[in-house]
Design a protein around this motif. Structure first.
Motif: not given
Length: 84
Positions: A11-12, A14-16, A18-22, A45
């Motif tokens: 989960n960590i 995926l969050s990091l 996805y933030l870079c992806y956005k 991930s």
């Protein structure tokens, strides 16, 4: 317990990621590339907790490492600190 730690790591990641992806691909219009990157983020991930990452101790010299002093706590009595 190990499975919960594995889920937390996923989960960590995926969050990091996805933030870079956005941040990096919010203005990108190449949907095929965006889809490939999202799939690779999910695959990475879920597999990265299996990678063997070496400890940092051999990488950083001993004189640059900081060791905190040991502190003992007890509910029943007070343990005095050792005098130097």
């Amino acid at each position: 317990m190990a499975f919960l730690l594995y889920l937390l790591q996923i989960n960590i990641a995926l969050s990091l990621l996805y933030l870079c992806y956005k941040v990096l691909f919010s203005q990108n219009t190449f949907f095929g590339l965006r889809r490939l990157i999202l799939i690779s983020i999910v695959l990475f991930s879920t597999t990265y907790p299996w990678y063997d990452i070496p400890d940092i101790d051999p990488i950083i010299p001993a004189h640059l490492q900081i060791t905190l002093p040991e502190v003992l706590y007890s509910m029943e009595e007070t343990v005095p600190p050792e005098s130097l």
